[in-house]
Motif scaffolding. Structure first.
Motif, PDB file in Angstrom:
ATOM      1  N   VAL A 108       0.846  -1.193   0.000  1.00 31.64           N
ATOM      2  CA  VAL A 108       0.000   0.000   0.000  1.00 31.64           C
ATOM      3  C   VAL A 108       0.884   1.246   0.000  1.00 31.64           C
ATOM      4  CG1 VAL A 108      -1.678   1.332   1.346  1.00 31.64           C
ATOM      5  CG2 VAL A 108      -1.932  -1.144   1.124  1.00 31.64           C
ATOM      6  N   PHE A 109       1.919   1.224   0.806  1.00 31.81           N
ATOM      7  CA  PHE A 109       2.867   2.335   0.847  1.00 31.81           C
ATOM      8  C   PHE A 109       3.494   2.557  -0.531  1.00 31.81           C
ATOM      9  CE2 PHE A 109       7.317   3.660   1.362  1.00 31.81           C
ATOM     10  CZ  PHE A 109       7.109   4.933   1.877  1.00 31.81           C
ATOM     11  N   LEU A 110       3.834   1.475  -1.231  1.00 34.22           N
ATOM     12  CA  LEU A 110       4.397   1.598  -2.579  1.00 34.22           C
ATOM     13  C   LEU A 110       3.417   2.294  -3.516  1.00 34.22           C
ATOM     14  CD1 LEU A 110       6.125  -1.841  -3.277  1.00 34.22           C
ATOM     15  CD2 LEU A 110       7.196   0.328  -2.742  1.00 34.22           C
ATOM     16  N   GLY A 111       2.167   1.907  -3.451  1.00 32.54           N
ATOM     17  CA  GLY A 111       1.154   2.529  -4.293  1.00 32.54           C
ATOM     18  C   GLY A 111       0.986   4.008  -3.998  1.00 32.54           C
ATOM     19  N   VAL A 112       0.941   4.357  -2.722  1.00 33.26           N
ATOM     20  CA  VAL A 112       0.814   5.766  -2.330  1.00 33.26           C
ATOM     21  C   VAL A 112       2.052   6.543  -2.770  1.00 33.26           C
ATOM     22  CG1 VAL A 112       0.723   7.327  -0.332  1.00 33.26           C
ATOM     23  CG2 VAL A 112      -0.747   5.307  -0.422  1.00 33.26           C
ATOM     24  N   LEU A 113       3.213   5.944  -2.595  1.00 31.47           N
ATOM     25  CA  LEU A 113       4.460   6.583  -3.013  1.00 31.47           C
ATOM     26  C   LEU A 113       4.476   6.822  -4.516  1.00 31.47           C
ATOM     27  CD1 LEU A 113       7.140   7.524  -1.779  1.00 31.47           C
ATOM     28  CD2 LEU A 113       8.072   5.290  -2.344  1.00 31.47           C
ATOM     29  N   LEU A 114       4.023   5.847  -5.293  1.00 30.17           N
ATOM     30  CA  LEU A 114       3.967   6.018  -6.742  1.00 30.17           C
ATOM     31  C   LEU A 114       2.962   7.104  -7.120  1.00 30.17           C
ATOM     32  CD1 LEU A 114       4.929   5.174  -9.521  1.00 30.17           C
ATOM     33  CD2 LEU A 114       3.151   3.434  -9.530  1.00 30.17           C
ATOM     34  N   LEU A 115       1.826   7.122  -6.457  1.00 30.12           N
ATOM     35  CA  LEU A 115       0.821   8.149  -6.733  1.00 30.12           C
ATOM     36  C   LEU A 115       1.371   9.544  -6.447  1.00 30.12           C
ATOM     37  CD1 LEU A 115      -2.123   8.719  -7.553  1.00 30.12           C
ATOM     38  CD2 LEU A 115      -2.701   8.535  -5.147  1.00 30.12           C
ATOM     39  N   LEU A 116       2.030   9.702  -5.314  1.00 27.24           N
ATOM     40  CA  LEU A 116       2.629  10.998  -4.986  1.00 27.24           C
ATOM     41  C   LEU A 116       3.725  11.375  -5.977  1.00 27.24           C
ATOM     42  CD1 LEU A 116       2.852  10.739  -1.094  1.00 27.24           C
ATOM     43  CD2 LEU A 116       1.279  12.138  -2.445  1.00 27.24           C
ATOM     44  N   ALA A 117       4.521  10.397  -6.374  1.00 26.08           N
ATOM     45  CA  ALA A 117       5.584  10.670  -7.336  1.00 26.08           C
ATOM     46  C   ALA A 117       5.015  11.072  -8.691  1.00 26.08           C
ATOM     47  CB  ALA A 117       6.484   9.442  -7.478  1.00 26.08           C
ATOM     48  N   VAL A 118       3.932  10.442  -9.111  1.00 22.28           N
ATOM     49  CA  VAL A 118       3.301  10.794 -10.391  1.00 22.28           C
ATOM     50  C   VAL A 118       2.726  12.204 -10.321  1.00 22.28           C
ATOM     51  CG1 VAL A 118       1.353  10.262 -11.890  1.00 22.28           C
ATOM     52  CG2 VAL A 118       2.859   8.441 -11.143  1.00 22.28           C
ATOM     53  N   ILE A 119       2.086  12.548  -9.217  1.00 20.89           N
ATOM     54  CA  ILE A 119       1.538  13.903  -9.066  1.00 20.89           C
ATOM     55  C   ILE A 119       2.661  14.928  -9.108  1.00 20.89           C
ATOM     56  CG2 ILE A 119       0.388  15.469  -7.443  1.00 20.89           C
ATOM     57  CD1 ILE A 119      -1.324  13.012  -6.594  1.00 20.89           C
ATOM     58  N   LEU A 120       3.727  14.687  -8.369  1.00 20.50           N
ATOM     59  CA  LEU A 120       4.880  15.590  -8.385  1.00 20.50           C
ATOM     60  C   LEU A 120       5.516  15.623  -9.770  1.00 20.50           C
ATOM     61  CD1 LEU A 120       6.706  17.434  -6.689  1.00 20.50           C
ATOM     62  CD2 LEU A 120       8.130  15.430  -6.262  1.00 20.50           C
ATOM     63  N   ASN A 121       5.587  14.462 -10.409  1.00 25.42           N
ATOM     64  CA  ASN A 121       6.141  14.327 -11.746  1.00 25.42           C
ATOM     65  C   ASN A 121       5.366  15.185 -12.739  1.00 25.42           C
ATOM     66  OD1 ASN A 121       6.968  13.213 -14.274  1.00 25.42           O
ATOM     67  ND2 ASN A 121       7.577  11.363 -13.203  1.00 25.42           N
ATOM     68  N   THR A 122       4.047  15.117 -12.672  1.00 19.43           N
ATOM     69  CA  THR A 122       3.192  15.901 -13.565  1.00 19.43           C
ATOM     70  C   THR A 122       3.381  17.395 -13.313  1.00 19.43           C
ATOM     71  OG1 THR A 122       1.590  14.104 -13.574  1.00 19.43           O
ATOM     72  CG2 THR A 122       0.815  16.250 -14.316  1.00 19.43           C
ATOM     73  N   HIS A 123       3.478  17.769 -12.054  1.00 18.93           N
ATOM     74  CA  HIS A 123       3.680  19.171 -11.704  1.00 18.93           C
ATOM     75  C   HIS A 123       5.025  19.678 -12.238  1.00 18.93           C
ATOM     76  CE1 HIS A 123       3.420  22.891  -9.471  1.00 18.93           C
ATOM     77  NE2 HIS A 123       4.595  22.627  -8.902  1.00 18.93           N
ATOM     78  N   VAL A 124       6.079  18.889 -12.071  1.00 16.94           N
ATOM     79  CA  VAL A 124       7.401  19.275 -12.556  1.00 16.94           C
ATOM     80  C   VAL A 124       7.405  19.366 -14.075  1.00 16.94           C
ATOM     81  CG1 VAL A 124       9.806  18.503 -12.762  1.00 16.94           C
ATOM     82  CG2 VAL A 124       8.650  18.434 -10.548  1.00 16.94           C
ATOM     83  N   ARG A 125       6.757  18.428 -14.753  1.00 15.94           N
ATOM     84  CA  ARG A 125       6.695  18.456 -16.218  1.00 15.94           C
ATOM     85  C   ARG A 125       6.011  19.729 -16.696  1.00 15.94           C
ATOM     86  NH1 ARG A 125       2.750  17.006 -19.561  1.00 15.94           N
ATOM     87  NH2 ARG A 125       1.697  15.767 -17.979  1.00 15.94           N
ATOM     88  N   LYS A 126       4.944  20.112 -16.017  1.00 18.37           N
ATOM     89  CA  LYS A 126       4.253  21.351 -16.385  1.00 18.37           C
ATOM     90  C   LYS A 126       5.138  22.569 -16.159  1.00 18.37           C
ATOM     91  CE  LYS A 126      -0.456  19.727 -15.737  1.00 18.37           C
ATOM     92  NZ  LYS A 126      -1.693  19.847 -14.947  1.00 18.37           N
ATOM     93  N   LEU A 127       5.923  22.560 -15.085  1.00 20.78           N
ATOM     94  CA  LEU A 127       6.848  23.669 -14.843  1.00 20.78           C
ATOM     95  C   LEU A 127       7.933  23.738 -15.916  1.00 20.78           C
ATOM     96  CD1 LEU A 127       7.393  23.540 -10.968  1.00 20.78           C
ATOM     97  CD2 LEU A 127       6.154  25.268 -12.266  1.00 20.78           C
ATOM     98  N   ILE A 128       8.452  22.574 -16.287  1.00 13.08           N
ATOM     99  CA  ILE A 128       9.535  22.538 -17.269  1.00 13.08           C
ATOM    100  C   ILE A 128       9.039  22.958 -18.654  1.00 13.08           C
ATOM    101  CG2 ILE A 128      11.065  20.972 -18.558  1.00 13.08           C
ATOM    102  CD1 ILE A 128      11.451  19.435 -15.959  1.00 13.08           C
ATOM    103  N   THR A 129       7.910  22.431 -19.047  1.00 16.24           N
ATOM    104  CA  THR A 129       7.402  22.719 -20.397  1.00 16.24           C
ATOM    105  C   THR A 129       6.631  24.023 -20.474  1.00 16.24           C
ATOM    106  OG1 THR A 129       5.386  21.421 -20.024  1.00 16.24           O
ATOM    107  CG2 THR A 129       7.277  20.273 -20.990  1.00 16.24           C
ATOM    108  N   GLY A 130       6.234  24.585 -19.348  1.00 18.03           N
ATOM    109  CA  GLY A 130       5.482  25.826 -19.344  1.00 18.03           C
ATOM    110  C   GLY A 130       4.008  25.634 -19.651  1.00 18.03           C
ATOM    111  N   ALA A 131       3.539  24.391 -19.630  1.00 16.87           N
ATOM    112  CA  ALA A 131       2.119  24.106 -19.900  1.00 16.87           C
ATOM    113  C   ALA A 131       1.290  24.427 -18.675  1.00 16.87           C
ATOM    114  CB  ALA A 131       1.939  22.642 -20.296  1.00 16.87           C
ATOM    115  N   LYS A 132      -0.003  24.642 -18.909  1.00 10.78           N
ATOM    116  CA  LYS A 132      -0.902  24.924 -17.781  1.00 10.78           C
ATOM    117  C   LYS A 132      -1.941  23.871 -17.638  1.00 10.78           C
ATOM    118  CE  LYS A 132      -0.157  29.788 -17.732  1.00 10.78           C
ATOM    119  NZ  LYS A 132      -0.668  31.085 -17.518  1.00 10.78           N
TER     120      LYS A 132
END
Length: 132
Positions: A108-132
């Motif tokens: 369960v911890f692995l799943g939550v960790l992956l979910l948090l990483a994906v959310i952070l990943n998406t946020h970082v990608r938007k910052l890098i690419t300048g997308a909204k």
């Protein structure tokens, strides 16, 4: 650079002269070679082969790489980041083992960790690419 280009945007890589299909095939062959070397060392260490020895290790590898900063969409990341992600993941895994967390809660911890990483990943990608 060819590997990054092929993983990030195959069409753009083709336009600049990267043999994308050849690079992908060579990466699959290299991955199979690494898996063979690892399996051989496992058989030498334990004296036998077990089909379930690597169950859910691919899930852990994805989590480690995402923790290390690689984007799931491809094109961003580094070997050093993946190694640091694996170290962080290993330290957390051992810490949870030593404090006595049940193995099912670890999944369960692995799943939550992956979910948090994906959310952070998406946020970082938007910052890098300048997308909204």
């Amino acid at each position: 650079n060819w590997i990054y280009a092929s993983g990030g945007d195959a069409q753009a890589a083709k336009h600049i002269g990267v043999p994308v299909n050849r690079v992908k095939i060579l990466m699959f062959v290299f991955t199979a070679f690494c898996a063979t070397v690892f399996a051989t060392t496992q058989v030498m260490e334990f004296g036998s082969a077990s089909a379930d020895r690597g169950v859910l290790k691919e899930f852990e590898a994805i989590i480690s790489v995402v923790i290390g900063g690689a984007l799931l969409t491809g094109g961003y990341g580094s070997v050093i980041g993946a190694a640091l992600g694996a170290v962080i993941f290993g330290v957390v895994q051992q810490g949870l083992f030593f404090i006595g967390v049940e193995s099912s809660l670890f999944r369960v911890f692995l799943g939550v960790l992956l979910l948090l990483a994906v959310i952070l990943n998406t946020h970082v990608r938007k910052l890098i690419t300048g997308a909204k």
